[in-house]
Design a protein around this motif. Structure first.
Motif, mmCIF file in Angstrom:
data_model
loop_
_atom_site.group_PDB
_atom_site.id
_atom_site.type_symbol
_atom_site.label_atom_id
_atom_site.label_comp_id
_atom_site.label_asym_id
_atom_site.label_seq_id
_atom_site.Cartn_x
_atom_site.Cartn_y
_atom_site.Cartn_z
ATOM 1 N N GLU A 82 0.817 -1.206 0.000
ATOM 2 C CA GLU A 82 0.000 0.000 0.000
ATOM 3 C C GLU A 82 0.854 1.260 0.000
ATOM 4 O OE1 GLU A 82 -4.128 -1.045 2.219
ATOM 5 O OE2 GLU A 82 -2.378 -0.889 3.538
ATOM 6 N N PHE A 83 2.171 1.086 0.149
ATOM 7 C CA PHE A 83 3.080 2.218 0.208
ATOM 8 C C PHE A 83 4.156 2.068 -0.864
ATOM 9 C CE2 PHE A 83 0.948 2.438 4.161
ATOM 10 C CZ PHE A 83 1.015 3.758 4.575
ATOM 11 N N GLY A 84 4.683 3.207 -1.303
ATOM 12 C CA GLY A 84 5.730 3.203 -2.317
ATOM 13 C C GLY A 84 6.724 4.302 -2.052
ATOM 14 N N PHE A 85 7.383 4.784 -3.102
ATOM 15 C CA PHE A 85 8.470 5.741 -2.951
ATOM 16 C C PHE A 85 8.487 6.719 -4.117
ATOM 17 C CE2 PHE A 85 10.086 1.787 -4.890
ATOM 18 C CZ PHE A 85 10.485 2.255 -6.121
ATOM 19 N N ILE A 86 9.276 7.763 -3.955
ATOM 20 C CA ILE A 86 9.614 8.699 -5.034
ATOM 21 C C ILE A 86 11.120 8.616 -5.228
ATOM 22 C CG2 ILE A 86 9.790 11.146 -5.672
ATOM 23 C CD1 ILE A 86 7.146 11.607 -4.210
ATOM 24 N N CYS A 87 11.573 8.518 -6.463
ATOM 25 C CA CYS A 87 13.006 8.398 -6.724
ATOM 26 C C CYS A 87 13.611 9.764 -7.040
ATOM 27 C CB CYS A 87 13.281 7.410 -7.856
ATOM 28 S SG CYS A 87 12.438 7.772 -9.422
ATOM 29 N N GLY A 192 10.646 8.056 0.931
ATOM 30 C CA GLY A 192 9.378 7.483 1.338
ATOM 31 C C GLY A 192 9.482 6.955 2.759
ATOM 32 N N PRO A 193 8.596 6.031 3.136
ATOM 33 C CA PRO A 193 7.462 5.549 2.344
ATOM 34 C C PRO A 193 6.302 6.533 2.392
ATOM 35 C CG PRO A 193 7.443 4.524 4.494
ATOM 36 C CD PRO A 193 8.684 5.364 4.450
ATOM 37 N N ALA A 194 5.437 6.438 1.394
ATOM 38 C CA ALA A 194 4.216 7.224 1.335
ATOM 39 C C ALA A 194 3.151 6.364 0.656
ATOM 40 C CB ALA A 194 4.437 8.523 0.569
ATOM 41 N N PRO A 195 1.876 6.618 0.945
ATOM 42 C CA PRO A 195 0.814 5.760 0.409
ATOM 43 C C PRO A 195 0.710 5.841 -1.107
ATOM 44 C CG PRO A 195 -0.123 7.703 1.444
ATOM 45 C CD PRO A 195 1.330 7.690 1.799
ATOM 46 N N LEU A 196 0.480 4.697 -1.714
ATOM 47 C CA LEU A 196 0.180 4.650 -3.137
ATOM 48 C C LEU A 196 -1.220 5.197 -3.388
ATOM 49 C CD1 LEU A 196 1.641 1.090 -3.829
ATOM 50 C CD2 LEU A 196 2.653 3.259 -4.565
ATOM 51 N N ALA A 197 -1.550 5.423 -4.643
ATOM 52 C CA ALA A 197 -2.811 6.075 -5.001
ATOM 53 C C ALA A 197 -4.034 5.349 -4.453
ATOM 54 C CB ALA A 197 -2.907 6.209 -6.520
ATOM 55 N N GLU A 198 -4.012 4.021 -4.452
ATOM 56 C CA GLU A 198 -5.183 3.266 -3.999
ATOM 57 C C GLU A 198 -5.495 3.545 -2.539
ATOM 58 O OE1 GLU A 198 -6.929 -1.320 -3.934
ATOM 59 O OE2 GLU A 198 -4.945 -0.901 -4.758
ATOM 60 N N LEU A 199 -4.467 3.606 -1.708
ATOM 61 C CA LEU A 199 -4.681 3.891 -0.291
ATOM 62 C C LEU A 199 -4.962 5.373 -0.067
ATOM 63 C CD1 LEU A 199 -4.672 3.078 2.698
ATOM 64 C CD2 LEU A 199 -2.185 3.376 2.692
ATOM 65 N N ALA A 200 -4.230 6.240 -0.774
ATOM 66 C CA ALA A 200 -4.398 7.677 -0.586
ATOM 67 C C ALA A 200 -5.750 8.170 -1.102
ATOM 68 C CB ALA A 200 -3.271 8.434 -1.283
#
Length: 253
Positions: A82-87, A192-200
């Motif tokens: 549910e979480f991802g990152f920004i590179c 990150g981590p930060a929520p992906l679009a589905e969770l956000a």
């Protein structure tokens, strides 16, 4: 500001508890800019500020070896994430005659949350300073520097910082312990981590705002380098390392 300390993934520290922690580095408020160099005022996280610290034991999550390692991009592994990152890609500025990264022991990278993520953490504070957030950080402390992404800066996550000052956009900073300063130029950090679009429930983005949004420090003393310019300042949280924020780095005067 809330600071979450991440244990060194290699040390298998299993002690839990609260302690007071402070950083020896410093940063300052700087002008923000877009990809063309236009500026607007913003606050930057001050790494010298003493903050409340919560120790977290980092999970050493290794990529699934059954999947081939990608050449240019990486993914977080499972659809359940549910979480991802920004590179963020770091490179020596063209004006620099020598390597500005030489002697770097720690890198601080701070991004400012745009409305989607800002609203998420405002309405779900448990993901910033609650047990849910602690669990996420415990996992990602071991993942940000070990995701199957080609060309990562060799690093370990040292700590996460949440600046949630009332009336200002939330900023999240990550402090990375650099394992090899000779392998920073042209390489990538994962924020990150930060929520992906589905969770956000919306498009989760964060912005690179100022020269001090990324800084490199030696073992002691002030910053060695900071951003001179940057492109693609807004990054989208996802599970792949593409469309990265690109930063040109110069030595600190």
């Amino acid at each position: 500001m809330t600071l979450i300390a991440a244990c060194d993934p290699a040390k298998n520290d299993t002690d839990d508890g609260s302690s007071t922690s402070s950083s020896t580095s410093s940063s300052s408020t700087a002008d923000a800019t877009d990809s063309t160099g236009a500026t607007e005022s913003t606050d930057a996280i001050d790494p010298t500020e003493s903050t409340e610290s919560t120790d977290a034991t980092a999970s050493n999550t290794s990529p699934d070896t059954s999947d081939p390692t990608p050449d240019t991009t990486g993914t977080t592994g499972t659809e359940a994430d549910e979480f991802g990152f920004i590179c963020v890609e770091l490179a020596k500025a063209e004006s620099e005659e020598s390597d500005p990264f030489a002697g770097t022991a720690t890198i601080y990278l701070t991004l400012e949350l745009e409305p989607c993520l800002n609203d998420f953490y405002t309405t779900h504070p448990e993901y910033a300073d609650g047990p849910e957030g602690t669990a996420v950080l415990q996992e990602w402390a071991g993942r940000l520097c070990s995701e199957p992404v080609a060309g990562l800066v060799p690093c370990e996550v040292d700590q996460f910082e949440y600046n949630m000052s009332e009336g200002h956009p939330i900023q999240i900073g990550v402090a990375y312990k650099v394992l090899d300063a000779a392998q920073i130029d042209g390489r990538t950090l994962l924020w990150g981590p930060a929520p992906l679009a589905e969770l956000a429930g919306c498009e989760p983005t964060a912005r690179f705002t100022a020269p001090v949004s990324v800084q490199g420090f030696p073992d002691g003393g002030g910053p060695l380098w900071s951003a001179q310019s940057w492109e693609n300042p807004v990054g989208l949280v996802k599970s792949e390392a593409n469309g990265c924020i690109q930063v040109a780095v110069a030595k600190t005067p």
